[in-house]
Write a protein that holds these residues in place. Sequence first.
Motif, PDB file in Angstrom:
ATOM      1  N   CYS A   1      99.490  75.183  24.067  1.00 30.03           N
ATOM      2  CA  CYS A   1     100.749  75.181  22.669  1.00 30.03           C
ATOM      3  C   CYS A   1     101.347  75.949  22.882  1.00 30.03           C
ATOM      4  CB  CYS A   1      99.050  75.792  21.608  1.00 30.03           C
ATOM      5  SG  CYS A   1      98.150  74.340  21.032  1.00 30.03           S
TER       6      CYS A   1
ATOM      7  N   LEU B   1     105.195  77.166  22.593  1.00 24.93           N
ATOM      8  CA  LEU B   1     105.680  77.811  21.171  1.00 24.93           C
ATOM      9  C   LEU B   1     106.910  78.488  21.900  1.00 24.93           C
ATOM     10  CD1 LEU B   1     102.847  78.994  19.779  1.00 24.93           C
ATOM     11  CD2 LEU B   1     104.664  77.943  18.461  1.00 24.93           C
TER      12      LEU B   1
ATOM     13  N   ILE C   1      97.124  74.639  16.218  1.00 24.28           N
ATOM     14  CA  ILE C   1      97.593  75.394  16.952  1.00 24.28           C
ATOM     15  C   ILE C   1      96.670  76.355  17.901  1.00 24.28           C
ATOM     16  CG2 ILE C   1      99.535  77.381  17.120  1.00 24.28           C
ATOM     17  CD1 ILE C   1     100.835  74.464  17.064  1.00 24.28           C
TER      18      ILE C   1
ATOM     19  N   ALA D   1      97.153  79.494  19.989  1.00 20.90           N
ATOM     20  CA  ALA D   1      97.411  80.303  20.470  1.00 20.90           C
ATOM     21  C   ALA D   1      96.921  81.839  20.311  1.00 20.90           C
ATOM     22  CB  ALA D   1      99.143  80.865  19.466  1.00 20.90           C
TER      23      ALA D   1
ATOM     24  N   GLU E   1      99.221  84.067  18.840  1.00 20.39           N
ATOM     25  CA  GLU E   1      99.582  84.269  17.839  1.00 20.39           C
ATOM     26  C   GLU E   1     101.231  84.315  16.896  1.00 20.39           C
ATOM     27  OE1 GLU E   1      98.841  83.015  13.013  1.00 20.39           O
ATOM     28  OE2 GLU E   1      98.398  82.722  14.992  1.00 20.39           O
TER      29      GLU E   1
ATOM     30  N   TYR F   1     103.428  81.973  16.862  1.00 19.67           N
ATOM     31  CA  TYR F   1     103.060  80.437  16.512  1.00 19.67           C
ATOM     32  C   TYR F   1     104.340  81.211  14.547  1.00 19.67           C
ATOM     33  CZ  TYR F   1     101.823  77.952  12.523  1.00 19.67           C
ATOM     34  OH  TYR F   1     101.227  77.260  11.437  1.00 19.67           O
TER      35      TYR F   1
ATOM     36  N   ARG G   1     107.468  79.795  13.090  1.00 17.65           N
ATOM     37  CA  ARG G   1     107.402  79.683  11.994  1.00 17.65           C
ATOM     38  C   ARG G   1     109.047  80.498  10.892  1.00 17.65           C
ATOM     39  NH1 ARG G   1     102.724  76.724   9.136  1.00 17.65           N
ATOM     40  NH2 ARG G   1     104.208  77.311   7.388  1.00 17.65           N
TER      41      ARG G   1
ATOM     42  N   PHE H   1     106.380  72.750  11.456  1.00 15.45           N
ATOM     43  CA  PHE H   1     104.999  71.959  12.283  1.00 15.45           C
ATOM     44  C   PHE H   1     104.558  71.156  12.053  1.00 15.45           C
ATOM     45  CE2 PHE H   1     106.091  75.592  14.095  1.00 15.45           C
ATOM     46  CZ  PHE H   1     105.163  76.691  15.331  1.00 15.45           C
TER      47      PHE H   1
END
Length: 182
Positions: free
Chosen positions: A106, A110, A132, A134, A139, A142, A146, A152
Amino acid sequence: RIAVLMQARVSGVSGYVGNYKVVVSQEGGTETALEVGAIIVAVGAQELRPSGLYGYDGQRIITQGELERLLATKAEQPDKRLGSVVMIQCVGSRNSEHPYCSKVCCTHTLTSALALKEMDPDKQIYVFYRDIRAYGTRERLYQEARAKGILFFAYTPENPPSVKDSTETTTYVENTDYEVDY
């Protein structure tokens, strides 16, 4: 103050936490005695080549590691032929044959998705995932992905995405909920 010894084998350990005496045997019969505070033994791994899964061919459909190597060699010139990019997580793992999660895929996804967006902010990137994972400060990767428009889509083991070659130049990733042209 870290020594990395490749092709080595720990042949003797004495002492206690924070104060070990270690004997390491290397190729050619060489032995090295070390005084160390911690020991990390990495046994190595190989990236799964998902032969027969999702149409993997090493050309149009590649692994995350192959994408990373491609990005490293073409960092200055992103391949404009890559229209949209679709990444599918957990290919060949978290199943009965390989029930574990590698805990790195993951984060690599990313990182690669963000690198592709940096090279070409208009590139559409889709990530199909089961979870996910992360961990900790990752995090933020991620959240950044986004925020930059990377999309996603969650899937379940019962309803995974499928890859279909619909023409010689277009491939679709689909499941019953969505279809993405890339």
